[in-house]
Design a protein around this motif. Sequence first.
Motif, short mmCIF file in Angstrom:
data_model
loop_
_atom_site.label_atom_id
_atom_site.label_comp_id
_atom_site.label_asym_id
_atom_site.label_seq_id
_atom_site.Cartn_x
_atom_site.Cartn_y
_atom_site.Cartn_z
N SER A 463 -5.14 -16.88 -12.97
CA SER A 463 -4.05 -16.78 -12.26
C SER A 463 -3.72 -15.39 -11.90
O SER A 463 -3.17 -14.92 -10.49
CB SER A 463 -2.79 -17.51 -12.87
OG SER A 463 -3.09 -18.80 -13.01
N LEU A 464 -3.68 -14.28 -12.80
CA LEU A 464 -3.40 -13.09 -12.47
C LEU A 464 -4.25 -12.28 -11.42
O LEU A 464 -3.72 -11.53 -10.61
CB LEU A 464 -3.52 -12.49 -14.03
CG LEU A 464 -2.33 -12.59 -14.92
CD1 LEU A 464 -2.64 -11.84 -16.16
CD2 LEU A 464 -0.95 -12.34 -14.32
N ASP A 465 -5.62 -12.86 -11.49
CA ASP A 465 -6.61 -12.24 -10.53
C ASP A 465 -6.11 -12.70 -9.04
O ASP A 465 -6.17 -11.90 -7.99
CB ASP A 465 -8.06 -12.74 -10.87
CG ASP A 465 -8.54 -12.14 -11.73
OD1 ASP A 465 -8.03 -11.02 -12.34
OD2 ASP A 465 -9.66 -12.77 -12.42
N ARG A 466 -5.76 -13.89 -8.85
CA ARG A 466 -5.24 -14.50 -7.58
C ARG A 466 -3.82 -13.73 -7.33
O ARG A 466 -3.83 -13.37 -6.12
CB ARG A 466 -4.91 -16.08 -7.76
CG ARG A 466 -6.21 -16.81 -7.60
CD ARG A 466 -5.59 -18.38 -7.43
NE ARG A 466 -4.94 -18.66 -8.59
CZ ARG A 466 -5.61 -19.47 -9.44
NH1 ARG A 466 -6.76 -19.70 -9.80
NH2 ARG A 466 -4.94 -20.04 -10.55
N MET A 467 -2.84 -13.61 -8.07
CA MET A 467 -1.72 -12.73 -7.88
C MET A 467 -2.34 -11.37 -7.67
O MET A 467 -1.50 -10.81 -6.45
CB MET A 467 -0.77 -12.69 -9.06
CG MET A 467 -0.13 -14.31 -9.41
SD MET A 467 0.50 -14.33 -11.02
CE MET A 467 0.64 -16.02 -11.31
N ARG A 468 -3.00 -10.61 -8.14
CA ARG A 468 -3.35 -9.36 -7.79
C ARG A 468 -4.16 -9.32 -6.41
O ARG A 468 -3.43 -8.35 -5.53
CB ARG A 468 -4.52 -8.83 -8.83
CG ARG A 468 -5.03 -7.35 -8.45
CD ARG A 468 -6.59 -7.24 -9.31
NE ARG A 468 -7.42 -8.34 -8.77
CZ ARG A 468 -8.51 -8.58 -9.36
NH1 ARG A 468 -8.81 -7.82 -10.73
NH2 ARG A 468 -9.13 -9.44 -8.87
N ASP A 469 -4.92 -10.39 -6.12
CA ASP A 469 -5.55 -10.19 -4.66
C ASP A 469 -4.44 -10.31 -3.70
O ASP A 469 -4.44 -9.77 -2.53
CB ASP A 469 -6.38 -11.29 -4.68
CG ASP A 469 -7.80 -11.11 -5.41
OD1 ASP A 469 -7.83 -10.02 -5.89
OD2 ASP A 469 -8.50 -12.20 -5.81
N GLU A 470 -3.44 -11.27 -3.83
CA GLU A 470 -2.12 -11.35 -2.88
C GLU A 470 -1.39 -10.23 -2.96
O GLU A 470 -1.20 -9.78 -1.61
CB GLU A 470 -1.48 -12.56 -3.53
CG GLU A 470 -0.37 -13.03 -2.40
CD GLU A 470 -1.20 -13.49 -1.17
OE1 GLU A 470 -0.53 -13.35 0.00
OE2 GLU A 470 -2.18 -13.92 -1.12
N SER A 471 -1.10 -9.40 -4.20
CA SER A 471 -0.44 -8.44 -4.05
C SER A 471 -0.96 -6.82 -3.36
O SER A 471 -0.60 -6.47 -2.76
CB SER A 471 -0.29 -8.02 -5.56
OG SER A 471 0.55 -6.63 -5.80
N LYS A 472 -2.40 -7.05 -3.54
CA LYS A 472 -3.17 -5.95 -2.84
C LYS A 472 -2.78 -6.15 -1.26
O LYS A 472 -2.80 -5.12 -0.66
CB LYS A 472 -4.57 -5.93 -3.10
CG LYS A 472 -5.00 -4.88 -4.20
CD LYS A 472 -6.43 -4.98 -4.47
CE LYS A 472 -6.56 -3.94 -5.93
NZ LYS A 472 -7.90 -4.07 -6.07
N LYS A 473 -3.12 -7.46 -0.83
CA LYS A 473 -2.95 -7.67 0.40
C LYS A 473 -1.58 -7.08 1.08
O LYS A 473 -1.57 -6.62 2.07
CB LYS A 473 -3.26 -9.04 1.09
CG LYS A 473 -4.73 -9.63 0.96
CD LYS A 473 -4.69 -11.14 1.17
CE LYS A 473 -6.05 -11.63 0.75
NZ LYS A 473 -6.04 -13.26 0.95
N ASN A 474 -0.60 -7.70 0.40
CA ASN A 474 0.79 -7.32 0.85
C ASN A 474 1.29 -5.99 0.73
O ASN A 474 1.93 -5.36 1.65
CB ASN A 474 1.97 -8.35 0.04
CG ASN A 474 1.74 -9.70 0.52
OD1 ASN A 474 1.28 -10.08 1.40
ND2 ASN A 474 2.19 -10.68 -0.69
N THR A 475 0.67 -5.26 -0.32
CA THR A 475 0.97 -3.86 -0.61
C THR A 475 0.27 -2.87 0.26
O THR A 475 0.84 -1.97 1.05
CB THR A 475 0.50 -3.56 -1.89
OG1 THR A 475 1.12 -4.26 -2.90
CG2 THR A 475 0.89 -2.04 -2.20
N LEU A 476 -1.08 -3.44 0.66
CA LEU A 476 -1.74 -2.56 1.79
C LEU A 476 -1.27 -2.63 3.14
O LEU A 476 -1.27 -1.96 4.01
CB LEU A 476 -3.23 -2.82 1.86
CG LEU A 476 -3.84 -2.38 0.69
CD1 LEU A 476 -5.38 -2.80 0.43
CD2 LEU A 476 -3.97 -1.02 0.14
#
Length: 609
Positions: A463-476
């Motif tokens: 779950s944290l890996d999925r959240m990290r990937d989504e967070s990277k997309k939004n942050t970038l």
Amino acid sequence: MDNLITLVNKLQRACTALGDHGEESALPTLWDSLPAIAVVGGQSSGKSSVLESVVGKDFLPRGSGIVTRRPLVLQLHRIDGDREYAEFMHLPRKRFTDFAAVRKEIADETDRETGRSKQISSVPIHLSIFSPHVVNLTLIDLPGLTKVAVEGQPESIVQDIENMVRSFIEKPNCIILAVSPANQDLATSDAIKISREVDPKGERTFGVLTKIDLMDKGTDAVDILEGRSYRLQTPWVGVVNRSQQDINKNVDMIAARRREREYFATTPEYKHMASRMGSEYLGKMLSKHLEQVIKSRIPGLQSLITKTIAELETELNRLGKPIANDAGGKLYTIMEICRMFDSIYKEHLDGVRPGGEKVYHVFDNQFPVAIKRLQFDKQLSMENVRKLITEADGYQPHLIAPEQGYRRLIESCLISIRGPAEAAVDAVHAILKDLVRKAINETHELKQFPTLRVEVGNAAFESLDRMRDESKKNTLKLVDMECSYLTVDFFRKLPQDVEKGGNPSHSIFDRYNDSYLRRIGQTVLSYVNMVCSTLRNSIPKSIVYCQVREAKRSLLDHFFTELGAREMKQLSKLLDEDPAVMERRTNLAKRLELYRSAQSEIDAVAWSK
């Protein structure tokens, strides 16, 4: 006061039923704390005959060699009426009125535990005898001490029996009934020897002298019975048992007791002490003494039981609840454990437990420092500004302001912010994963089930890996948005050349001079710093929204969805508790039941006094 002995009888029976025999064990033992009378003597000392005389029944196995190979807990209950019967604890619904059958059952039950190899066992046999001719009393008949092993027995049997006897009589709550034959030298008595080792002052040893009637003519046992040969705190008691001829002829016990009384009353050497001699007196004296000992031990027993109950409850709480048998119960157990883990995890993030503050450290320290380390001055050096401006102009130099050059310079600076932004996402991700490990370790219930522990950890990490990937997309995206659209007002507010004292008559090509290019670099740097200041606030918000908030809200949602589709067998695999832990929980629960029962029984007796 008879209810005191009845109380101990109940507790001893309950102890044996739950496997508490006073042996060394990882579980608390109540048996060792209960007052008891242990009958000790060498082979052929007349120990069995003494017990039968006290009971008034012929019920013990006889033979050569070691006949008693297991402790026999003999509980005597005085009842009204003429009925006499016996009950074994291992045969709770069967009454024996034929005491020859009692003898056979003792031998058979011994063989069931030890086999026919003449080995010994410390697991007791419980026998209760109900009769109007007995006093309320509990005696533990131990194997007779011997000096040599007979055929079929290991050489260690001598030491094994001594160790078993010692394990009973060395306990401070044990009253020792030391049986010695009068026709042998007291100095060689096995019973006196071992009793003296564990009770050197003779404070809890009762001496019983048998075979007085078989002494050589011209000798007597007066010195022993009056305590001159070997002094004990309580007077010695002499008994006259049935002879082998009497046993063979099946002489009635009542008749044997009468002959015993007549012997002491009519023998000149013992007339003066006849009132405190004989098996009847022995039984009454032991019953009275046992009552006194039990009464004195009740406060200590209450304290011990209360303390042990608390310890057992703590240990059971630590081991967790037993596993349900049905699929619904198993699923509920898993969900409850997961909720406990999730609650602990949220406490870490919310500051109830340590760890969540590290996320703020990333935003307040690590991320700003990483942005400051970006070398914008190298990207805005004179040569780089000239290069990008001229490249952006192409074949047609800019007429008023190098807008395309500005865009390229700003974009080249802002793109470098992607690195610190990604690093901030990864740093928070690492912290969230570390908090998962901590929460798993702090969720006591997960220690109970290793497979569930691994599955919960893996599900949380996924779950944290999925959240990290989504967070990277939004942050970038935030960085890319700043690159794709510049804030026009910033440039409109910049002072023009005339305002700066420039000469409007200068040729456009003069604007490629160092002073002009330097001003462009400074303008770009100011804009980039403004954007960095904005991103310093917006990127943490994005990370918290996409990672921290989601971790608190839906860390195990995917796992719960999958869990609902699993079958009974798969759920059972998740709850693969260590069999040793399951066995210990069961044993502790039984032991706790014993102590709670003992507490209520003792409290009832204590209140009735």
